[in-house]
Design an enzyme around this catalytic site. Structure first.
Site, PDB file in Angstrom:
ATOM      1  N   GLU A  46      -4.491  -7.508  12.753  1.00  0.00           N
ATOM      2  CA  GLU A  46      -3.420  -7.093  11.876  1.00  0.00           C
ATOM      3  C   GLU A  46      -1.494  -6.827  11.716  1.00  0.00           C
ATOM      4  O   GLU A  46      -0.784  -7.770  10.880  1.00  0.00           O
ATOM      5  CB  GLU A  46      -4.398  -5.645  11.430  1.00  0.00           C
TER       6      GLU A  46
ATOM      7  N   ASP B 135       0.182  -0.835   0.195  1.00  0.00           N
ATOM      8  CA  ASP B 135      -0.452   0.375  -0.097  1.00  0.00           C
ATOM      9  C   ASP B 135       1.326   1.207   0.255  1.00  0.00           C
ATOM     10  O   ASP B 135       1.298   1.950  -1.259  1.00  0.00           O
ATOM     11  CB  ASP B 135      -1.220  -0.060   1.188  1.00  0.00           C
TER      12      ASP B 135
END
Length: 851
Positions: A818, A586
């Site tokens: 995460e 990302d």
């Protein structure tokens, strides 16, 4: 328009049949019409003319039929072909899931499962239009009632997730909702007389610590069944009394035959119900809450109204009782003509169910130890986390069916009023990264998931990989995010639904395939497993070739052996550094100004993995004839140490970098921007203070370590020592909790990318990358060379830090996360992220992939 394109495709598949039927109609009508004309002219000669010319007319009719067939095939079909865009055209190859090994007993054994990962407990079959089941309950917070159904952080459950799940016929889940604790167990059984897929049962146990509050003393559970095909469900009886009759509902389906749902419990329960006729399964929570709200307003009763709409395809049963409470819900199939029905119901309830659940729990523990062998390596707290990791990974596997939305490709003449095209209808059986946040398939995540799953159940892993590869289109592209069906769509904002065919994702499935090929070479599999892997690879090869060629052509750079992630926005004024979403990393900083001159070192290494894996598979399947292209030469080029260094290595820092049009002098600044009719708005926009130039992009982080991860660096090279220094330097990547994603010395370290986009891959610790780095550290610690001991020391310390931090976080918070904060090691972002964070189990077992 897109729907019409698919309808055209179906017409083509049936074209010969359609034409023949039409031609038959013409053959019947043409002579009759001629007869009528002749009859009007001369009554006496009509019959003789018909007899004389019958053979001629039949011959002419056949000729006409052939002409029509030719016209349809050569004029209409090409027009339809031209309309159907390539991006939504399947690869014309045999589907992997049509292999015999995925049919028969295997397919039936996986028919029912907990395949709705986005809800706290959801059951469905692996079929597009299934009978689905699930659990809701009323939770209490601050003296108020709240409906629980869909996994979401706003419910503020202390913990939830599968403590054990074998991926097939058993799972146990614990959910702590403030003062209430629910334990749900799932068991599947295939008995004599069962319908297709067998029977299943759910046990729900409710306990509470809130004994001083009257609200906390009662439980309100809601168990539902809904038929996606729209078949009507029959209520057991209008006044439900489970001690008189356990039958709640029944119905009939073509896949499983007759079925019944029963409720068994020794507790004093009150059961109410509602029935709905609706095509929308995903808004079930709203329907139930509306019914309860109406009842509360009208009668001050927290109960369903005991009403059923005509031809209801959805039934909800409210099960209320005093806590502690335990109840068994039994689903039996094949009830139309079964003499064993009562026996099967009894077998899935009460003491019999208790004994079977205990047996399955013991089998899970034994298989866990046999697969990962942790007893002599780690303490019980760590082993508990390991079981939760594999349990949640397997319990989070879902089945989805639908059509992806694909952006209309740029530079095409295609027109769509929706600005998107629909992929062909497809099914996907896959693990998911996170049940509350990402309950759907992600391509690059799935390769990491399968590193864990194949070691537990090879057949499930092959089934999942096969489903993914069957999604390849004619160009060799796979949509990187799969949002299939109404339930999946309900969890995704509209702006993130559409997929772009120019964008890829790291081909991590090759990690798994390489593991399997190496495993065969080292005789790690049984003869049956070996044959199934070979059969799989042979069927998959043409799809893997197409996938590889898509990367090798669409993601290639200007220079031979160079690649870059396509899809970065070169026009944005709001991003500090345009994201490379395709890379999976990302916001990891790349060249400040995206151009075709870019060279991304991580993609080069992924392509090396893919080429080397393809070469191994081709050689393995057909050593003499070489089924594929010369992947070996591509792998040789990409593993060439000198060429790699010329393109990506910076001797001054000892690090590998991307290359591109770059300047470090970029910042976000507040500017006044004109919006609409002379309206001024302050926005945070990008400001470039220096002209960019082509050069290496000086950001040390995960991307810098990819040549090390790919094990390209010779064990005797001084560059290897430089990599080890970067890893172990506390001012760069090292922390006491794992390796941070971006160096503290980077100008982008922990920087927001836009006004609202906080750092994602610019500092926090990620388990998938730490796992790959550990794999390489382990590799170099076993290779002869001057830096062997140094690699071993770093490996041991990093492995210890990662395990310790994740275990501590799990026992403190109840979740795997995460990512983890690089300063204090706290879990952050999505919780119950049991996707690649579950790789901690492989780190515990020291089970790494091989390159």
């Amino acid at each position: 328009m897109t729907g019409g394109g698919r309808r055209s495709a179906r017409s083509r598949a049936k074209s010969s049949t359609d034409v023949n039927e039409d031609d038959d109609a013409l053959l019947k009508t043409k002579p009759i019409s001629k007869l009528r004309r002749v009859k009007a002219y001369d009554h006496g000669n009509a019959l003789r003319i018909l007899k004389a010319n019958l053979k001629v007319m039949i011959g002419l009719g056949i000729v006409a039929a052939l002409l029509i067939f030719f016209f349809v095939s050569h004029l209409i079909n090409p027009a339809e072909e031209a309309v159907r865009p390539r991006v939504i055209t399947p690869l014309p190859a045999a589907k992997i899931m049509d292999l015999p090994q995925f049919q028969g007993d295997h397919k039936e054994s996986l028919y029912w499962g907990t395949y709705r990962p986005h809800v706290y407990l959801g059951i469905r079959a692996r079929t597009p239009k299934s009978l689905i089941a699930g659990l809701m309950w009323i939770g209490i917070k601050d003296g108020r009632y709240f409906m629980r159904h869909v996994c979401q952080d706003s419910d503020e459950l202390s913990t939830y997730g599968w403590t054990r799940h074998n991926g097939r016929d058993f799972g146990h889940q614990l959910l702590v909702d403030h003062e209430m604790t629910l334990a749900t167990s799932f068991l599947k059984s295939k008995g004599h007389g069962s319908g297709y897929g067998g029977d299943w049962a759910v046990r729900i146990n409710v306990q509470s610590q809130g004994w001083n509050d009257e609200m906390q003393k009662n439980a309100h559970l809601f168990f539902y069944l809904a038929d996606e095909e729209g078949n009507a469900l029959s209520l057991g009886r209008h006044i439900l009394s489970i001690h008189e009759d356990s039958l709640l509902a029944s119905g009939l389906r073509t896949d499983i035959g007759g079925w019944q749902l029963h409720l068994k419990s020794k507790a004093n329960l009150e059961v109410h119900y509602s029935g709905f006729r609706t095509p929308h399964i995903h808004n079930l929570s709203d329907l139930v809450q509306e019914n309860l709200a109406s009842q509360l307003m009208r009668f001050s009763l927290l109960q369903l109204p005991d009403t059923v709409e005509s031809s209801s395809n959805m039934l909800v049963f409210q099960i209320s009782g005093r806590i502690p409470l335990e109840t068994d819900i039994i689903f039996v199939s094949g009830t139309s003509a079964s003499s064993t029905l009562e026996e099967r119901i009894s077998n899935l309830a009460g003491v019999s169910l208790t004994n079977q659940l205990k047996q399955k729990e013991g089998e899970f523990d034994a298989k866990f130890e046999n697969s990962f062998q942790l007893t002599d390596k780690l303490d019980s707290k760590s082993i508990t986390v390991g079981k939760a990791a594999i349990g949640n990974m397997l319990g989070g596997i879902g089945y989805f069916y639908g059509q992806s939305k694909i952006a209309v490709p740029r530079n095409s003449n295609l027109k769509s009023h929706d600005d998107f095209l629909l992929y062909w209808p497809a099914e996907l059986y896959t693990a998911v990264p996170s049940r509350p946040f990402f309950p759907r398939g992600f391509l690059w995540d799935e390769g990491f998931h399968q590193l864990l799953i194949w070691r537990w159940d090879l057949r499930i892993s092959l089934d999942i990989v096969g489903h993914w590869l069957d999604l390849i289109n004619i160009d060799g592209w796979i949509p990187r995010e799969q949002i299939l069906g109404a339930e999946a769509l309900s969890k995704v904002p509209a702006e993130f639904v559409v997929q772009y065919s120019s964008n890829g994702n790291p081909p991590t499935l090759f990690l798994v395939l390489r593991d399997l090929v190496n495993g065969i070479k080292k005789n790690k599999f049984t003869a049956t497993e070996r044959n199934e892997i070979i059969s799989f690879l042979r069927q998959a090869f043409v799809r893997l070739e197409a996938w590889f060629q898509w990367f090798n052509t669409t993601q290639s750079g200007k220079d031979s052996g160079s690649y870059y992630w396509h899809g970065r926005d070169n026009l944005t004024i709001r991003e500090l550094n345009p994201k490379a979403l395709s890379s999976g990393l990302d916001d990891y900083p790349r060249a400040s100004h995206p151009t075709e001159d870019e060279r991304h070192v991580d993609l080069r290494c992924w392509m090396l993995l893919a080429a080397d894996c393809m070469d191994s598979i081709a050689e393995f399947l057909d050593e003499e004839n070489k089924l594929g292209k010369d992947y070996g030469s591509t792998a040789k080029l990409l593993s060439d140490f000198d060429i790699l260094n010329q393109m990506h290595f910076d001797p001054a820092s000892g690090a590998y970098f991307d290359f591109g049009n770059h300047t470090e002098k970029v910042r976000l600044s507040w500017k006044e921007v004109m919006v609409g009719n002379n309206h001024v708005k302050r926005e945070l926009v990008r400001e470039v203070l220096e002209r960019p130039e082509l050069k290496l992009v000086p950001h040390v982080g995960y991307v810098s370590l990819f040549p090390f991860i790919a094990k390209i660096i010779p064990p005797e090279s001084w560059i290897l020592e430089k990599q080890l220094d970067l890893i172990s330097n506390r001012s760069i990547l090292w922390t006491n909790y794992g390796l941070r994603s971006l160096s503290k010395t980077s100008s982008m370290y922990m920087k927001y990318n836009t006004e609202h986009d906080a750092s994602y891959w610019r500092g926090p610790i990620w388990m998938n990358m730490n796992y790959m780095i550990l794999s390489s550290l382990r590799h170099y610690s076993l290779e002869n060379g001057p830096y062997r001991e140094k690699a071993e020391g770093i490996y041991n310390e990093l492995r210890h830090n990662l395990i310790r931090n994740i275990v501590q976080n799990y026992h403190r918070t109840g979740f795997l996360w995460e990512q983890y904060d690089q300063k204090q090691g706290k879990g952050q972002r999505a919780r119950l992220f049991t996707g690649w964070t579950s790789l901690v189990l492989l780190i515990m077992a020291e089970a790494y992939y091989e390159i």
